[in-house]
Design an enzyme around this catalytic site. Structure first.
Site, PDB file in Angstrom:
ATOM      1  N   ARG A 178       0.834  -1.212   0.000  1.00 53.77           N
ATOM      2  CA  ARG A 178       0.000   0.000   0.000  1.00 53.77           C
ATOM      3  C   ARG A 178       0.868   1.262   0.000  1.00 53.77           C
ATOM      4  NH1 ARG A 178      -5.309   0.398  -0.469  1.00 53.77           N
ATOM      5  NH2 ARG A 178      -5.490   1.916   1.217  1.00 53.77           N
ATOM      6  N   ASP A 202      -3.283  -6.392   1.973  1.00 53.70           N
ATOM      7  CA  ASP A 202      -3.894  -7.653   2.349  1.00 53.70           C
ATOM      8  C   ASP A 202      -5.336  -7.787   1.888  1.00 53.70           C
ATOM      9  OD1 ASP A 202      -1.699  -8.691   3.627  1.00 53.70           O
ATOM     10  OD2 ASP A 202      -2.092  -7.525   5.425  1.00 53.70           O
TER      11      ASP A 202
HETATM   12  N1  EPU Z   1     -10.223   3.718   3.709  1.00 51.88           N
HETATM   13  C1  EPU Z   1     -11.059   4.197   2.729  1.00 51.88           C
HETATM   14  N2  EPU Z   1     -10.509   5.040   1.776  1.00 51.88           N
HETATM   15  C2  EPU Z   1      -9.199   5.393   1.796  1.00 51.88           C
HETATM   16  C3  EPU Z   1      -8.363   4.901   2.814  1.00 51.88           C
HETATM   17  C4  EPU Z   1      -8.907   4.054   3.766  1.00 51.88           C
HETATM   18  O1  EPU Z   1     -12.241   3.881   2.686  1.00 51.88           O
HETATM   19  O2  EPU Z   1      -8.767   6.162   0.916  1.00 51.88           O
HETATM   20  C5  EPU Z   1     -10.775   2.794   4.709  1.00 51.88           C
HETATM   21  C6  EPU Z   1     -10.155   1.402   4.581  1.00 51.88           C
HETATM   22  O3  EPU Z   1     -10.796   0.649   3.583  1.00 51.88           O
HETATM   23  C7  EPU Z   1     -10.311   0.832   5.967  1.00 51.88           C
HETATM   24  C8  EPU Z   1     -10.199   2.066   6.855  1.00 51.88           C
HETATM   25  O4  EPU Z   1     -10.414   3.206   6.014  1.00 51.88           O
HETATM   26  O5  EPU Z   1     -11.599   0.279   6.110  1.00 51.88           O
HETATM   27  C9  EPU Z   1      -8.888   2.222   7.558  1.00 51.88           C
HETATM   28  O6  EPU Z   1      -7.833   2.201   6.607  1.00 51.88           O
HETATM   29  P1  EPU Z   1      -6.484   2.992   6.863  1.00 51.88           P
HETATM   30  O7  EPU Z   1      -6.305   3.982   5.775  1.00 51.88           O
HETATM   31  O8  EPU Z   1      -6.463   3.475   8.265  1.00 51.88           O
HETATM   32  O9  EPU Z   1      -5.427   1.841   6.691  1.00 51.88           O
HETATM   33  P2  EPU Z   1      -4.080   1.841   5.863  1.00 51.88           P
HETATM   34  O10 EPU Z   1      -3.357   3.115   6.055  1.00 51.88           O
HETATM   35  O11 EPU Z   1      -4.336   1.368   4.480  1.00 51.88           O
HETATM   36  C10 EPU Z   1      -2.627   0.964   7.838  1.00 51.88           C
HETATM   37  C11 EPU Z   1      -1.777  -0.232   8.080  1.00 51.88           C
HETATM   38  C12 EPU Z   1      -2.655  -1.454   8.267  1.00 51.88           C
HETATM   39  C13 EPU Z   1      -3.593  -1.201   9.441  1.00 51.88           C
HETATM   40  C14 EPU Z   1      -4.403   0.074   9.204  1.00 51.88           C
HETATM   41  C15 EPU Z   1      -5.276   0.450  10.378  1.00 51.88           C
HETATM   42  C16 EPU Z   1       0.192   0.278   6.822  1.00 51.88           C
HETATM   43  C17 EPU Z   1       1.065  -0.030   5.675  1.00 51.88           C
HETATM   44  N3  EPU Z   1      -0.899  -0.440   6.935  1.00 51.88           N
HETATM   45  O12 EPU Z   1      -3.325   0.686   6.631  1.00 51.88           O
HETATM   46  O13 EPU Z   1      -1.796  -2.502   8.605  1.00 51.88           O
HETATM   47  O14 EPU Z   1      -4.476  -2.279   9.572  1.00 51.88           O
HETATM   48  O15 EPU Z   1      -3.503   1.172   8.946  1.00 51.88           O
HETATM   49  O16 EPU Z   1      -4.509   0.614  11.531  1.00 51.88           O
HETATM   50  O17 EPU Z   1       0.490   1.148   7.633  1.00 51.88           O
HETATM   51  C18 EPU Z   1      -1.054  -4.710   8.735  1.00 51.88           C
HETATM   52  O18 EPU Z   1       0.012  -4.266   9.179  1.00 51.88           O
HETATM   53  O19 EPU Z   1      -1.345  -5.928   8.729  1.00 51.88           O
HETATM   54  C19 EPU Z   1      -2.030  -3.781   8.175  1.00 51.88           C
HETATM   55  C20 EPU Z   1      -3.020  -4.176   7.383  1.00 51.88           C
END
Ligand code: EPU
Length: 458
Positions: free
Chosen positions: A113, A137
């Site tokens: 990501r 994932d």
């Molecule tokens: N979301 C949207 N639109 C967007 C971005 C996010 O709808 O443009 C939604 C997602 O679909 C999800 C929610 O918002 O339902 C939260 O997503 P978030 O953006 O917070 O997650 P992320 O930045 O993509 C990071 C971690 C994840 C962790 C999440 C929440 C990284 C690389 N990944 O993901 O880590 O689960 O924050 O804490 O930092 C892991 O390490 O296994 C992992 C998946």
């Protein structure tokens, strides 16, 4: 029934036979392992280095696949990256930055990501960015709409956004803006930080996420020369500055990996000292660990987690943004809860689809029922939306070996500890996915006395 026979009844689809972890379960995990820097911080700090001409140095960097993916993407943009895995030091010289060849960037499609976070730094340095289609994932749709909306508010133009990637330009540079996130997304908060630090003027970001890894990114950006403040109501103010310089920083420990090993100690009735772990960012997890009946001891150099014997207790938890119970702690803990006496309830409010991994636990003997309803009281975006996002776990249930597929990194870890807790042999397929975020996974299992074999690691 042997693991192989089980495999023939699971409908699993072939795969690389070397990418299989063979597990002979039933032995408690005991010993010491060392956890280094947080996967979900290190990769972002590496992207931050792209903002500044000159050299940045990040320490306590684990040898995980995400570090290699970000290093490769930086190199494709003309940046020099030197990683010394043993010392855990990455040096990034972003003096020269150039547009990457789109075909080369495509080779990294689907691997992580993180590439979307290159947008802001590349727009500042080059005025344009091409982002490959993202990976990550299988835990939900994982869209990037918040990221693109934020970039547009800051003055970027999204020229194309499709399955082949996203092309973004900022012919007139980026400017400050008032931005409110529809949900406190970790990635969209980081996107805003990385894009607004050098924008012209002030940016106010409300409903931001404030995970410790994000605050660590703020630390890094402040070292580089940024002006950022964070209010208690999760509003972040960023005053754009003209230029930034390189940083030196030591990454905070990985609290997801720490909690994963803690849940492994519970599920296998073991005793694990996680060297390098810190209490501060794990308070919510530690409270739940204690309520379940686990014992822990916080030491200066890490945290010891153990199963004290007797019954574990059921709990009701709801995942949430920080300081709530992290969604990434949920999957390994659910495996441990299959061994608690009574009914546990888990309401997942961050991802709409993070219970797929329970299919395998059920096949191994767990009793888990999934619900579309919100089994909890937190406001939840998935209410009445037809998403299976609550689980009831009834235990304790003995687990038996099976052939299982790793669905995602944390679900995969949950499967591995189920296999370690189970009687008999299991084969966990697609195990290399776990390498994305668990450094020297196979070595650590062996150090804890697990009976495992991984042909690809030998
Ligand atoms: N979301 C949207 N639109 C967007 C971005 C996010 O709808 O443009 C939604 C997602 O679909 C999800 C929610 O918002 O339902 C939260 O997503 P978030 O953006 O917070 O997650 P992320 O930045 O993509 C990071 C971690 C994840 C962790 C999440 C929440 C990284 C690389 N990944 O993901 O880590 O689960 O924050 O804490 O930092 C892991 O390490 O296994 C992992 C998946």
């Amino acid at each position: 029934m042997s693991g192989t026979e089980q495999g023939t009844t699971t409908g699993r689809q072939g795969g690389d036979e070397k990418d299989v972890l063979h597990v002979w379960g039933g032995t408690p995990l005991r010993g010491t392992i060392h956890v280094r820097g947080a996967k979900n911080f290190v990769s972002k700090a590496m992207v931050a280095a792209l903002l500044a001409p000159g050299v940045s140095e990040l320490r306590n960097v684990p040898a995980i696949r995400d570090v290699h993916v970000v290093s490769d993407l930086l190199r494709l943009h003309g940046v020099e990256v030197d990683y010394e895995p043993r010392e855990g030091v990455v040096r990034i010289d972003a003096t020269n930055v150039s547009l990457a060849d789109v075909a080369d960037v495509h080779t990294l499609s689907g691997s992580s990501r993180i590439p979307i976070l290159f947008s802001g730094p590349l727009l500042h340095r080059l005025g344009e960015a091409f982002i490959p289609s993202l990976g990550g994932d299988r835990i939900g749709g994982r869209p990037i709409d918040f990221h693109l909306a934020t970039l547009k508010k800051l003055g970027a133009i999204v020229d194309s956004d499709g399955p082949d990637g996203t092309h973004i330009t900022a012919p007139h540079g980026l400017h400050g803006a008032q931005i409110r996130l529809p949900y406190p997304s970790v990635g969209a908060t980081e996107q805003t930080l990385l894009a607004a630090v050098e924008a012209d003027g002030k940016t106010e970001l409300t409903n931001a996420a404030v995970e410790p890894e994000i605050m660590a990114l703020v630390d890094v950006l402040q070292k580089m020369g940024a002006i950022i403040s964070v209010d208690v109501d999760r509003t972040i103010h960023i005053e754009g500055v003209r230029s930034l310089s390189g940083y030196r920083h030591t990454a905070l420990p990985d609290r997801i990996e720490t909690a994963s090993w803690a849940s492994a100690a519970l599920a296998t009735r073991g005793d694990i000292f996680v060297k390098g772990a810190q209490q501060h960012d794990m308070i919510t997890y530690l409270n739940v660990f204690r309520k379940v009946g686990g014992r822990f001891e916080v030491r200066d150099d890490g945290i010891r987690f153990w199963h004290p014997g007797g019954d574990l207790h059921p709990v009701a938890i709801e995942t949430n943004v920080h300081p709530g119970f992290m969604t990434d702690w949920q999957q390994p803990l659910v495996c441990a809860l299959t061994q608690a006496k009574g009914l546990s309830i888990v309401h997942e409010t961050v991802y709409e689809n993070r219970f797929g991994f329970t299919d395998s636990l059920i096949r191994m003997g767990a009793t888990i029922q999934l619900y579309k309803e919100c089994l909890g009281s937190l406001p939840c975006r998935f209410k009445e939306k037809n998403f299976v996002h609550s689980a009831v776990i009834f235990g304790p249930t003995p687990l038996h070996g099976a052939d299982i597929d790793v669905p995602d990194i944390r679900g995969g870890f949950s499967h591995v500890i189920a296999a370690l807790a189970a009687e008999g042999e299991s084969r966990v397929h697609g195990i290399s996915l776990i390498d994305r975020g668990y450094e020297r996974f196979h070595d650590k299992l062996e150090a804890l006395g697990a009976h495992v074999e991984w042909p690809a690691a030998e």
